[in-house]
Design a protein around this motif. Structure first.
Motif, short mmCIF file in Angstrom:
data_model
loop_
_atom_site.label_atom_id
_atom_site.label_comp_id
_atom_site.label_asym_id
_atom_site.label_seq_id
_atom_site.Cartn_x
_atom_site.Cartn_y
_atom_site.Cartn_z
N THR A 69 0.83 -1.19 0.00
CA THR A 69 0.00 0.00 0.00
C THR A 69 0.87 1.25 0.00
O THR A 69 1.96 1.26 0.58
CB THR A 69 -0.93 0.04 1.23
OG1 THR A 69 -1.73 1.22 1.17
CG2 THR A 69 -0.14 0.04 2.53
N ASP A 129 -5.24 7.37 5.88
CA ASP A 129 -6.03 6.81 4.78
C ASP A 129 -6.22 5.30 4.92
O ASP A 129 -7.25 4.76 4.48
CB ASP A 129 -5.38 7.15 3.44
CG ASP A 129 -5.56 8.61 3.07
OD1 ASP A 129 -6.49 9.24 3.61
OD2 ASP A 129 -4.77 9.12 2.26
N GLU A 181 -9.91 3.91 4.95
CA GLU A 181 -10.32 2.92 3.94
C GLU A 181 -11.17 1.82 4.56
O GLU A 181 -12.06 1.26 3.90
CB GLU A 181 -9.07 2.32 3.29
CG GLU A 181 -9.37 1.34 2.18
CD GLU A 181 -8.09 0.76 1.58
OE1 GLU A 181 -7.92 0.85 0.36
OE2 GLU A 181 -7.26 0.22 2.35
#
Length: 238
Positions: free
Chosen positions: A151, A157, A161
């Motif tokens: 990732t 984030d 997510e």
């Protein structure tokens, strides 16, 4: 119990170990968290959201004789101070999210008072970890793998997510399916797995020291965590 010990939160299993490398003078300061039962309140804060950062998530980490026993997620929503007015011209009482507004020292104390008022859990020590500090540590050891997949997302984030934003208005189109506590654990597991590589662990330690000196990791009372880690060692909390 095994799961909570391994996934407690990245702040304790990865970041704070780095403090041992340079803060030797603080090892014998502050309350001794090594013995008996103690609670550590951990505040995860978005550094630039507002003055001194907004608290987006918190955890009360429970120690038994200096070893991590369990943790309780604390959601800032609806948590207010029983007597302190809201800062920054806001109305009503101070919310946990805004407790750091007028300063870290007073804000960390307010946070402990808010959490104790609403939950009955007393904090023997408080730590603030800013998202910027987490991101810089993650960047130091990329590529980072979450559930086996690389990732490029930031810490915030990664959490967003997976976060279902339960209880928040307008979350109908959110793709995440987890509680915020579980979403944080996804990041924690990834960092914990990365720290099993001796080279990455060393890099993370060095990066963590830099984040502490830059003020992206703040602990009160001073020395509490370094003393704990010096006595128990990283292996006992990872």
């Amino acid at each position: 119990m095994k799961r909570t010990k391994k996934l407690i939160i990245a702040i304790l299993v990865v970041i704070l170990i780095g403090l041992l490398a340079v803060i030797a003078g603080a090892l014998f300061m502050g309350p001794d968290l090594t013995y008996e039962d103690k609670n550590i309140l951990v505040l995860a804060s978005d550094k630039y959201e507002q003055s001194n950062g907004g608290v987006d998530m918190a955890y009360m980490v429970h120690l038994e004789n200096g070893s991590l026993a369990n943790y309780t997620p604390v959601y800032p929503g609806e948590m207010y101070h029983p007597s302190q007015p809201a800062p920054g011209g806001l109305g009503g009482n101070m919310m946990l999210h805004d407790c750091l507004w007028d300063g870290l020292d007073s804000g960390m104390q307010y946070a402990a008072e808010i959490v104790e008022y609403h939950t009955g859990m007393h904090a023997d020590a408080v730590v603030v970890v800013y998202d910027e500090g987490i991101d810089n540590i993650i960047d130091s050891i990329r590529p980072l793998y979450v559930d086996g997949e690389e990732t490029t997302l930031s810490a915030t984030d990664i959490v967003r997510e997976n976060d279902a934003y339960n209880g928040y208005p307008g979350n109908e189109n959110v793709q995440g399916t987890m509680s915020r506590a579980d979403a944080v654990m996804v990041l924690t597991k990834a960092l914990s797995n990365a720290s099993k590589d001796p080279t990455k662990k060393s890099t993370m330690v060095e990066a963590a020291v830099k984040e502490y000196t830059k003020g992206n990791i703040v602990m009160k009372p001073d020395g509490s965590f370094t003393r704990l880690l010096a006595t128990k060692g990283f292996e006992n909390i990872a």
